[in-house]
Design a protein around this motif. Sequence first.
Motif, mmCIF file in Angstrom:
data_model
loop_
_atom_site.group_PDB
_atom_site.id
_atom_site.type_symbol
_atom_site.label_atom_id
_atom_site.label_comp_id
_atom_site.label_asym_id
_atom_site.label_seq_id
_atom_site.Cartn_x
_atom_site.Cartn_y
_atom_site.Cartn_z
ATOM 1 N N GLN A 102 1.536 -1.297 -0.032
ATOM 2 C CA GLN A 102 0.417 -0.008 -0.024
ATOM 3 C C GLN A 102 1.260 1.182 -0.291
ATOM 4 O O GLN A 102 0.416 2.028 -0.542
ATOM 5 N N ARG A 103 1.796 1.038 1.127
ATOM 6 C CA ARG A 103 2.988 2.547 1.026
ATOM 7 C C ARG A 103 3.241 3.072 -0.344
ATOM 8 O O ARG A 103 3.930 3.736 -0.830
ATOM 9 N N LYS A 104 3.862 1.807 -0.933
ATOM 10 C CA LYS A 104 4.655 1.881 -2.304
ATOM 11 C C LYS A 104 3.724 2.005 -3.361
ATOM 12 O O LYS A 104 4.164 3.213 -4.009
ATOM 13 N N MET A 105 2.451 2.185 -3.234
ATOM 14 C CA MET A 105 1.459 2.099 -4.283
ATOM 15 C C MET A 105 1.302 3.908 -3.769
ATOM 16 O O MET A 105 0.706 4.738 -5.256
ATOM 17 N N ASP A 106 1.235 3.458 -3.049
ATOM 18 C CA ASP A 106 0.478 5.914 -2.720
ATOM 19 C C ASP A 106 1.896 6.217 -3.437
ATOM 20 O O ASP A 106 1.391 7.838 -3.008
ATOM 21 N N ASN B 116 3.867 5.984 -4.948
ATOM 22 C CA ASN B 116 3.956 5.937 -6.804
ATOM 23 C C ASN B 116 2.906 5.004 -8.078
ATOM 24 O O ASN B 116 2.324 4.223 -8.097
ATOM 25 N N THR B 117 2.107 6.285 -8.633
ATOM 26 C CA THR B 117 0.644 6.514 -8.610
ATOM 27 C C THR B 117 0.907 4.856 -10.117
ATOM 28 O O THR B 117 -0.210 4.634 -10.217
ATOM 29 N N SER B 118 1.500 5.218 -10.718
ATOM 30 C CA SER B 118 2.275 3.661 -11.588
ATOM 31 C C SER B 118 2.191 2.070 -11.514
ATOM 32 O O SER B 118 1.486 1.492 -12.569
ATOM 33 N N LYS C 113 0.550 1.709 -8.691
ATOM 34 C CA LYS C 113 -0.886 1.385 -7.899
ATOM 35 C C LYS C 113 -2.152 1.326 -9.643
ATOM 36 O O LYS C 113 -2.960 -0.139 -9.973
ATOM 37 N N THR C 114 -1.846 1.905 -10.607
ATOM 38 C CA THR C 114 -2.403 2.078 -11.391
ATOM 39 C C THR C 114 -2.360 0.273 -12.426
ATOM 40 O O THR C 114 -3.258 -0.280 -13.201
#
Length: 198
Positions: A142-146, A148-150, A152-153
Motif C-alpha cells: 500500500q505504501r509503495k502504491m501510494d 508510486n501512482t503508476s 497503483k494503476t
Amino acid sequence: MMSEGSTNPKVDWFFSSAKSWQGEFEKLRMIMLECPLTEELKWGVPCYTSKKKNIVLIHGFKEYCAILFPKGALLKDPHGILIQQTENVQAARQIRFTNLQDIVEQVSKIKEYIYEAIEIEQAGLKVDMKKSTEYTIPEELQRKMDANTSLKTAFAALTPGRQRAYLFYFSEAKQSKTRESRIEKYIQHILEGKGLND
C-alpha cells in the motif's frame, strides 16, 4: 463427435506416450469410460466431460498421478481423499495415487465422486470464488502504491487472479522485511502487467 464411454483417438497418444504411470493411467481411463462421460483432450491431458462441461481430468506428476475435479471444492468428500494443491487453488481438488493398487482399492469411491461431480455440473452449481478485494493489501505494498501512482494503476489493471496471487504471496511472508523484498522484486513485473509466474 465422441460418444460416452468410448475412447477418443486424440487422447490415445497421451496414454501411449506416458513415460511413467502407464498402468495407473490405463486403469483411471477405464474407470472414466465406465461412467457417463465423454473423453476429450484439453490442455494436453485427458479431460472427461458431461454435456460439454469438464468433470474430471487425468494428469501425472513426478511423485504421483492424479485425477482433478475442476469444481472439487463443491464435492462432499466423505472419504477425506480430496487434496487442494496449494492454498491459492480455490475450486479444483485432486485425488492422488502413487501406485496401481491405490486406484484398484478406490474404484467405487472414485466413481462416487465422479457421479457427484456430474450432478454438480447438471445442477449448474458454481464455486464461490474469493474476490481480490477479500484479500488484504499488505501495508508495505500500500505504501509503495501510494508513493508510486503508476504502480497503483498497473496493479489495478492486473486480472483478479494475478492480483490474488501477488497479494497472497506478499502477505504470506511473516516479516515486514521479507514482504518488502518480495514486493521490490516484483514491482517491474507488475508495471509490465505480468503475473507472479509470467
